[in-house]
Design an enzyme around this catalytic site. Structure first.
Site, PDB file in Angstrom:
ATOM      1  N   GLU B  36       1.516  -5.181   7.459  1.00  0.00           N
ATOM      2  CA  GLU B  36       2.738  -4.945   6.689  1.00  0.00           C
ATOM      3  C   GLU B  36       3.671  -4.012   7.458  1.00  0.00           C
ATOM      4  OE1 GLU B  36       0.581  -3.465   3.439  1.00  0.00           O
ATOM      5  OE2 GLU B  36      -0.081  -5.453   2.822  1.00  0.00           O
ATOM      6  N   GLU B  77      -3.337  -8.292   1.838  1.00  0.00           N
ATOM      7  CA  GLU B  77      -4.334  -7.738   2.756  1.00  0.00           C
ATOM      8  C   GLU B  77      -5.518  -8.679   2.932  1.00  0.00           C
ATOM      9  OE1 GLU B  77      -3.000  -6.052   0.229  1.00  0.00           O
ATOM     10  OE2 GLU B  77      -1.921  -4.382   1.131  1.00  0.00           O
ATOM     11  N   PHE B 100      -2.965   1.844   4.674  1.00  0.00           N
ATOM     12  CA  PHE B 100      -3.737   3.013   4.236  1.00  0.00           C
ATOM     13  C   PHE B 100      -5.155   2.539   3.924  1.00  0.00           C
ATOM     14  CE2 PHE B 100       0.616   4.194   3.302  1.00  0.00           C
ATOM     15  CZ  PHE B 100       0.669   5.512   3.747  1.00  0.00           C
ATOM     16  N   PHE B 103      -6.365   0.898   0.701  1.00  0.00           N
ATOM     17  CA  PHE B 103      -6.056  -0.497   0.360  1.00  0.00           C
ATOM     18  C   PHE B 103      -7.247  -1.422   0.645  1.00  0.00           C
ATOM     19  CE2 PHE B 103      -1.220   0.116   1.455  1.00  0.00           C
ATOM     20  CZ  PHE B 103      -1.149   1.126   0.516  1.00  0.00           C
ATOM     21  N   HIS B 146      -3.479   7.263  -1.499  1.00  0.00           N
ATOM     22  CA  HIS B 146      -2.931   7.141  -0.146  1.00  0.00           C
ATOM     23  C   HIS B 146      -3.392   8.290   0.753  1.00  0.00           C
ATOM     24  CE1 HIS B 146      -0.284   4.396  -2.268  1.00  0.00           C
ATOM     25  NE2 HIS B 146       0.242   3.990  -1.144  1.00  0.00           N
TER      26      HIS B 146
END
Lengths: 367, 352
Positions: B36, B77, B100, B103, B146
């Site tokens: 991303e 993802e 991160f 995720f 995060h």
């Protein structure tokens, strides 16, 4: 005999529904679905949302707030849909870009300030307020909404779950799984997609090869609709219809509101590096707040004086929000250990005791 | 480090990773990057490369290698990491960026059931030379989802290699090693290290700052002694290696000689270097930012207790984050992270 397989046609993007043009004129023959007093109610939340953004942005730059996602440009998509929800029975399930909708639904604004300060009290939604906490994990709120809607249906309640997400989140697997499940169980869910054109720096054009996202809905067995997301009246019209259908047992709807993120993804982003200024100017002309004000001016309900008066009042409301937040005591070191479990476990209690002794000053206020 | 301050080639952590990616893409046409916002192309040629990822690791690469080899993905993802597994199993060397580490839940099946197990389940006939880059760590006021470290979870899975650079030098060497490795490797890059501006050459401790221009590999499975000492061993991983170095400097002022072991490789583990140091100093403080239960820190503590018990003058000591999520509140987050003071105090307790 030669078999000719029938390949399904690619879907064409449909023209988004629009009731108000950029000059605030109602489409010929159209009736305004919101009367002037409800339109003013929506406008007040829209203007508050924008003013609150500006204040929070400057506070964040001073290091007094954490990272947050502004809503500027998306006020009509947010409030057009929120006005169709009933705070007494419907649930709002946000991503993180729906602030005024949550406020109208009863979420106290000082809690938003606290949330953005990282204060543990910020995440608390008062009992009776049918708002789920902000969801930073993209698309994870979509399955929750299906469960909320399905649960209300099983309890024979008439509420619906209105779940917000963006064009980027629509690429996550959670989107597909939620739509599929909601379609099967006819859950009363409004999937409110705010297509704001951007997933951080990734534009909608490379988010999906599909012509639009609303057209995915029929594949899950429920309707989709495309609407001008900068048009308060149009968003309200389609959402109110979808809510009514869901209340009657008609199941979910996917609403794609085409809007535009008039600024940064979050305070950690700098869109000037990748956004074409011409595109941004084009969207500025379609400003959702100006459109409503122009419409109301034609009805004699809006004027420069009223605009100035409201701005003054709203600034005072924003001041008040920060003032009320400031009355909460600052977080204490022991808060680090609260809420990990319902009750602090013996092991965590030992860690807390040791940590507080070690941290100079013990359990003093940290702020 | 034989380099003096004068001939240091100082790069930031981010520049060092960027150079590693560029050199490997030049060397090997099967290497490509996706994730991303890694290209930040905004879909328009004149806005290409506006972003280069949230930590700028991929800055400039799309200009050199084009959008086919530096690819912005949808927010999917499971999709793009799974695509990385497929491409890796059939002749490519993909680098995928998981923005991160928190995720990973979205794409856990692809990492844990596929990347990690494919080689084993297909009788060793299929290799998965996949590199996953991901950011870890608290200290940036980014809240619980995060700011996690989580490498312990990945180290738990056989078949995944896990490395964690502590500075520009190890960042370059470990990224190149990961890309060239025939197994799936996850590189954990700490947000505070990537966020460092300048090369910090003012520091007395130049460990890890010099970055040779020619490509080089730091062997996966090897730890390094970042600072030699005789009285106590401090083991750090990534960012906590810097914390250990700071603590060692303070301990030196108090007359103690601390050795700092920079773990670098979480899986496989360099048991030899760790045990050698602990057997020499007879005391160990393990510093880790990850949640303390079932963690790298507890694993190291068990290793030392089982293999070096007779050498120890004191029980192994761990300095970790508390077993709580990472708080969003800045003052609470400051209490959360292991810091120099806590390491010094732990070291003094085992030295006593």
């Amino acid at each position: 005999m030669r078999v000719e397989p029938q390949f399904l046609p690619s879907t064409e993007a449909v023209e988004p529904i629009r009731l108000l043009d950029e000059a605030g004129r109602l489409a010929p023959g159209a009736e305004a679905p919101l009367d002037p007093s409800r339109t003013l109610e929506a406008l007040r939340f829209m203007m508050f949302g924008r003013a609150f953004d500006a204040r929070c942005w400057s506070m964040q730059r001073q290091g007094r707030l954490g990272t947050f996602a502004p809503i500027t440009g998306q006020e009509a998509a947010i409030m057009g849909s929120a006005m169709a929800a009933d705070p007494a029975r419907d649930w709002l399930v946000p991503q993180y870009r729906e602030l005024p909708a949550l406020l109208r639904h009863g979420y106290p604004v000082e809690r938003v300030v606290l949330y953005r300060q990282g204060h543990p009290a910020g995440g608390f939604v008062p009992p009776g307020v049918r708002v789920m906490p902000y969801q930073v994990s993209l698309a994870a709120q979509l399955p929750h909404a299906v469960g909320i809607g399905w649960g209300m249906k099983l309890q024979a309640q008439s509420g619906v779950a209105m779940v917000y997400f963006g064009d980027g989140a629509s690429s996550e697997g959670d989107f597909h799984e939620s739509c599929n499940l909601a379609g099967i169980v006819d859950a009363p869910v409004i999937f409110l997609l705010q297509n704001n054109g951007w997933a951080i720096s990734t534009p909608r054009s490379i988010q999906t090869a599909g012509s639009d996202i609303a057209s995915r809905a029929p594949a899950y067995g429920f309707p989709g609709v495309s609407v001008d997301g900068n048009d308060l009246m149009a968003v309200y019209l389609v959402t109110a219809q979808a809510v009514e259908r869901a209340r009657q047992g008609g199941g979910p709807t996917l609403i794609e509101a085409h809007t535009y993120r008039m600024g940064a993804h979050t305070t950690a982003d700098d869109p000037s590096r990748y956004v074409d200024p011409e595109t941004e100017k084009g969207w500025a002309r379609r400003d959702p707040i100006l459109r409503v004000q122009r419409y109301l001016a034609q009805l004699g309900e809006w004027s420069e004086d009223r605009d100035a008066q409201w701005r003054k009042e709203i600034e005072a409301d924003v001041d008040d929000a920060f003032e009320r937040a400031s009355r909460f005591p600052p977080p204490r070191a022991s808060d680090l250990y609260e809420h990990v479990f319902d009750e602090v476990t013996p092991a965590l209690a030992r860690q807390r005791r040791w940590h507080l002794q070690e941290a100079a000053g013990g359990d003093e206020e940290t702020g | 480090m034989s380099e003096t301050r004068e001939n240091l080639r100082a790069l930031t952590f981010t520049q060092a990773v960027n150079e590693a990616l560029r050199q490997e893409m030049e060397r090997d046409g099967t290497v490509f990057i996706m994730g991303e916002d890694v290209a930040g192309g905004a879909g328009r040629a004149d806005f290409e490369d506006a972003w280069g990822g949230p930590f700028r690791l991929t800055k400039g690469l799309i200009g050199e290698f084009g959008p086919d080899r530096v690819r912005d993905t949808p927010i999917s993802e499971a999709g793009f990491i799974g695509a990385g597994v497929g491409a890796a199993a059939t002749g490519m060397r993909p680098i995928v960026d998981l923005m991160f580490v928190g995720f990973f839940g979205v794409c856990g099946d692809q990492i844990m059931n596929n990347a990690a197990k494919m080689h084993y389940m297909f009788g060793g006939k299929v290799g998965v030379p996949l590199t996953i880059m991901t950011s870890i760590g608290a200290g940036t006021n980014s809240a619980a989802q995060h700011s996690e470290t989580l490498y312990s979870i990945f180290a738990h899975f056989p078949g995944l290699k896990c490395v964690c650079p502590s500075g520009p030098y190890s960042a370059k060497g470990l990224h190149i090693a990961a890309i060239r490795d025939d197994d799936p490797v996850i590189v954990f890059n700490h947000a505070l290290l990537m966020g460092r501006r300048g090369a910090n050459v003012e520091r007395d401790d130049v460990y890890g700052l010099h970055v040779p221009e020619d490509p080089y590999v730091l062997p996966i499975g090897k730890s390094l002694v970042a600072r030699e000492g005789a009285d106590v061993t401090l083991i750090g991983t990534g960012y906590t290696t810097l914390v250990c170095c700071e603590a060692a400097a303070q301990l030196a002022e108090q007359g103690y000689s601390a050795e700092v072991v920079d773990l670098l490789s979480i899986s496989p583990l360099d048991e030899e270097t760790i045990l050698e140091s602990v057997m020499k100093t007879r005391k160990v403080v393990i510093v880790d930012e990850d949640y303390p239960r079932c963690s790298v820190a507890s694993d190291l503590s068990a290793l030392v207790a089982e293999e070096a018990f007779d050498y120890l003058d004191a029980p192994p000591k761990r300095v970790t984050a508390p077993h709580t999520p990472v708080p969003y509140s800045q003052p609470l987050e400051a209490l959360y992270l292991p810091n120099r003071e806590r390491v010094v105090s732990a070291a003094l307790s085992v030295l006593a």
